[in-house]
Motif scaffolding. Sequence first.
Motif, short mmCIF file in Angstrom:
data_model
loop_
_atom_site.label_atom_id
_atom_site.label_comp_id
_atom_site.label_asym_id
_atom_site.label_seq_id
_atom_site.Cartn_x
_atom_site.Cartn_y
_atom_site.Cartn_z
N SER A 1 10.36 9.26 13.52
CA SER A 1 9.24 9.27 14.45
C SER A 1 9.69 9.63 15.86
O SER A 1 9.04 10.41 16.56
N ALA A 2 10.82 9.07 16.28
CA ALA A 2 11.34 9.37 17.62
C ALA A 2 11.72 10.84 17.74
O ALA A 2 11.44 11.50 18.77
N VAL B 1 3.54 14.47 8.55
CA VAL B 1 4.12 13.39 7.76
C VAL B 1 4.07 12.08 8.53
O VAL B 1 3.65 11.03 8.01
N LYS B 2 4.50 12.13 9.78
CA LYS B 2 4.50 10.93 10.62
C LYS B 2 3.09 10.34 10.74
O LYS B 2 2.89 9.13 10.64
N THR B 3 2.10 11.20 10.95
CA THR B 3 0.73 10.74 11.11
C THR B 3 0.18 10.13 9.83
O THR B 3 -0.44 9.06 9.84
N ALA B 4 0.43 10.80 8.71
CA ALA B 4 -0.14 10.34 7.43
C ALA B 4 0.52 9.08 6.91
O ALA B 4 -0.16 8.19 6.38
N VAL B 5 1.82 8.98 7.05
CA VAL B 5 2.54 7.87 6.43
C VAL B 5 2.86 6.77 7.44
O VAL B 5 2.50 5.61 7.24
N ARG B 6 3.55 7.12 8.51
CA ARG B 6 3.98 6.11 9.48
C ARG B 6 2.79 5.49 10.20
O ARG B 6 2.69 4.26 10.32
N VAL C 1 2.19 13.70 -0.61
CA VAL C 1 1.84 14.31 0.67
C VAL C 1 3.07 14.54 1.53
O VAL C 1 3.28 15.63 2.09
N SER C 2 3.91 13.52 1.69
CA SER C 2 5.09 13.67 2.55
C SER C 2 6.04 14.73 2.00
O SER C 2 6.61 15.53 2.75
N SER C 3 6.19 14.78 0.68
CA SER C 3 7.08 15.76 0.06
C SER C 3 6.52 17.18 0.21
O SER C 3 7.28 18.13 0.42
N GLU D 1 9.21 4.35 -1.79
CA GLU D 1 9.38 4.42 -0.35
C GLU D 1 10.63 5.21 0.05
O GLU D 1 10.63 5.89 1.08
N ASP D 2 11.68 5.13 -0.77
CA ASP D 2 12.89 5.88 -0.41
C ASP D 2 12.68 7.38 -0.56
O ASP D 2 13.16 8.17 0.27
N VAL D 3 11.94 7.80 -1.56
CA VAL D 3 11.66 9.23 -1.74
C VAL D 3 10.69 9.72 -0.66
O VAL D 3 10.82 10.83 -0.14
N THR D 4 9.71 8.88 -0.30
CA THR D 4 8.73 9.26 0.71
C THR D 4 9.39 9.60 2.04
O THR D 4 8.96 10.51 2.74
N ILE D 5 10.45 8.89 2.40
CA ILE D 5 11.14 9.17 3.68
C ILE D 5 12.27 10.18 3.51
O ILE D 5 12.62 10.90 4.45
#
Length: 273
Positions: free
Chosen positions: A15-16, A69-74, A83-85, A228-232
């Motif tokens: 995110s940063a 990705v940041k908007t949808a997940v974080r 979605v993130s992938s 969660e590990d795959v999503t990030i």
Amino acid sequence: MADIGTIEARWVELSAAVDRLTERIGDPDDFPVHAGSSLAGDDRASHPFEVSQALRHIINVSVDQLHGVKTAVREGRYLHLGVSSTLARAALENAVTGLWILGPRTRNTRIERVLRWNSRNYHDSANYLRDSAMFDNDRAQKHDQNLAQIAQLATARGIDPDVATNGFPTTKPIKQGAQYTDLPVYTDWQIASGFAHGRPWAHHGFLERRRVSDSASEHRVYTLSAREDVTIYLPMQAMHLLSELVRLRDRRAGVEMPPRPDGEPDYERANPT
């Protein structure tokens, strides 16, 4: 699977980085190209298809995809299956294409590749216009003029004009660009593409599965949920790749660069020609 604390730390890092790059691409004075730099020489030699302009576009869209990705997940706090992938796939593809263009040590190779990137854009646009019945005589003439300009520049540089004007298949920059990074770009892209295209092997191989039916039917029934590990993982890989591209671009543009922690420059010891 990584523990929750590690996953949270990765989201904070991603995110940063996304926020910082979002600020950079929003600043019209950022991404300068200093006189006398390697990239300034590339731009002079490739005008009007400047390498720096192609890279700026590639960086912009890669940041946009990772911001998604940041908007949808974080920020959205929802774990979709793919979605993130899917967004990470696009960012991986764009970032490695930027490395494919800028990575070579010889100027003519860099110029050939930026010409191919532009010609691929012209061909894709023309294909859309033809399929939409909007490819009239004026647009056809403009398309031919664009490719002729690329061919003329290529010929003047001793580059094969047929290569320069024919674009490239999608996987070429991904496979060839991988030589400019230690990241497993192609296999990461394959996983992300599996999600983007809804391939069962990706869903059953990289999601949590729970069997819910023991019926006599030959077809087993499972529920799938995001890991969660795959999503990030894939967005982080895309961010690392994009960061390598931005660092290389800034160094080639003559921007003062801090040394890497190991004291070595990124894949080169001397300025390219």
